[in-house]
Design an enzyme around this catalytic site. Structure first.
Site, short mmCIF file in Angstrom:
data_model
loop_
_atom_site.label_atom_id
_atom_site.label_comp_id
_atom_site.label_asym_id
_atom_site.label_seq_id
_atom_site.Cartn_x
_atom_site.Cartn_y
_atom_site.Cartn_z
N ASP A 7 25.87 -13.45 -5.36
CA ASP A 7 24.83 -13.24 -6.20
C ASP A 7 24.28 -13.06 -4.19
OD1 ASP A 7 22.33 -13.56 -7.33
OD2 ASP A 7 22.16 -15.36 -5.65
N GLU A 9 20.02 -13.53 -2.21
CA GLU A 9 19.25 -13.85 -1.91
C GLU A 9 18.02 -12.82 -1.19
OE1 GLU A 9 17.36 -15.93 -3.86
OE2 GLU A 9 19.42 -16.73 -4.93
N GLU A 52 5.98 -15.00 -1.66
CA GLU A 52 6.48 -15.47 -3.16
C GLU A 52 8.70 -15.35 -3.37
OE1 GLU A 52 4.78 -12.72 -2.05
OE2 GLU A 52 3.08 -12.75 -3.21
N HIS A 152 16.47 -21.17 -6.03
CA HIS A 152 17.87 -20.56 -6.31
C HIS A 152 18.12 -20.18 -4.81
CE1 HIS A 152 15.77 -17.06 -9.44
NE2 HIS A 152 15.72 -18.17 -10.11
#
Length: 234
Positions: A7, A9, A52, A152
């Site tokens: 994963d 970010e 954001e 997250h």
């Protein structure tokens, strides 16, 4: 084959407009058990993150300022991923960012490193058509505990994805996780080993078989006699 749950970010949503990776998390699984051999990098994206994105992952420009750049960890990351099946939720997003970073370094694209890329979002859409299939939605549907996921995080989300994948593929109800280096990690909880249990086989009763046959007949009628499995049995 080694399976690695990955994963990322990022600073935003679009690598083509210059958004960069700020975190990479990788969790390794061998023979459907987590090995504890994980990789985790925070990265200096060399640009400001969008408000954001920071609200989603909490990684501020100040926090990332002294972290290594992607080029400084690329060799270690690619060596770790080499030849593995890499499992990603919404793979097009993460692979797009990884390819943009690799292109900046003059390296070959991601598919030349991984033996295979599996997208669990596509798997979930096939299994649960018309339903929400975000990682949070799948955790809720498949009863994977994600209560600690207030923001997250790449390594946290990779670990959750491993649990989701096991339940999507149905070969095992839970993982036995070894993560001794960080007992406080959400990956440190040991799940029960189910290998010692024997499941009884219970034959259907005549009433249950009749009810099942009635359901199949209704399905056959609804599709105009095109149920392939019934034709094959005829």
């Amino acid at each position: 084959m080694r399976q690695i749950f990955l994963d990322t970010e990022t600073t935003g949503l679009n690598p083509e407009s210059g958004d960069r990776i700020v975190e990479i998390g990788c969790v390794e699984m061998v023979s459907r058990r987590l090995s504890g051999n994980d990789k985790h990098f925070y990265l200096n994206p060399e640009r400001k993150g969008s408000e954001e994105a920071i609200k989603i992952h909490g990684l501020t420009d100040e926090f990332l300022a002294d972290k290594p750049k992607f080029g400084e960890v690329a060799a270690e990351l690619l060596d770790f991923l080499q030849g593995a099946e890499v499992i990603i939720h919404n793979a097009a997003f993460d692979v797009g960012f990884l390819n943009a970073e690799l292109k900046r370094l003059g390296r070959q694209p991601f598919h030349t490193v991984a033996a295979k890329v599996t997208d669990t979002l596509l798997m979930a859409r096939e299994m649960f058509p018309g339903k929400a299939n975000s990682l949070d939605a799948l955790c809720k549907r498949l009863e994977v505990d994600n209560a600690h996921r207030t923001l997250h995080g790449a390594l946290l989300d990779a670990g959750l994805l491993a649990e989701v994948y096991i339940r999507l593929t149905r070969g095992q109800d839970s993982l036995v996780i070894h993560h001794e280096e960080d007992p406080a990690s959400p990956l440190a909880d040991l799940a029960q080993d189910l290998s010692g249990f024997e499941l009884p086989v219970i034959d259907a009763t005549e009433e249950e078989l009749a009810a099942h046959e009635a359901v199949l007949a209704d399905l056959d009628k609804a599709c105009g006699g095109k149920t392939i499995w019934r034709n094959a049995m005829a």
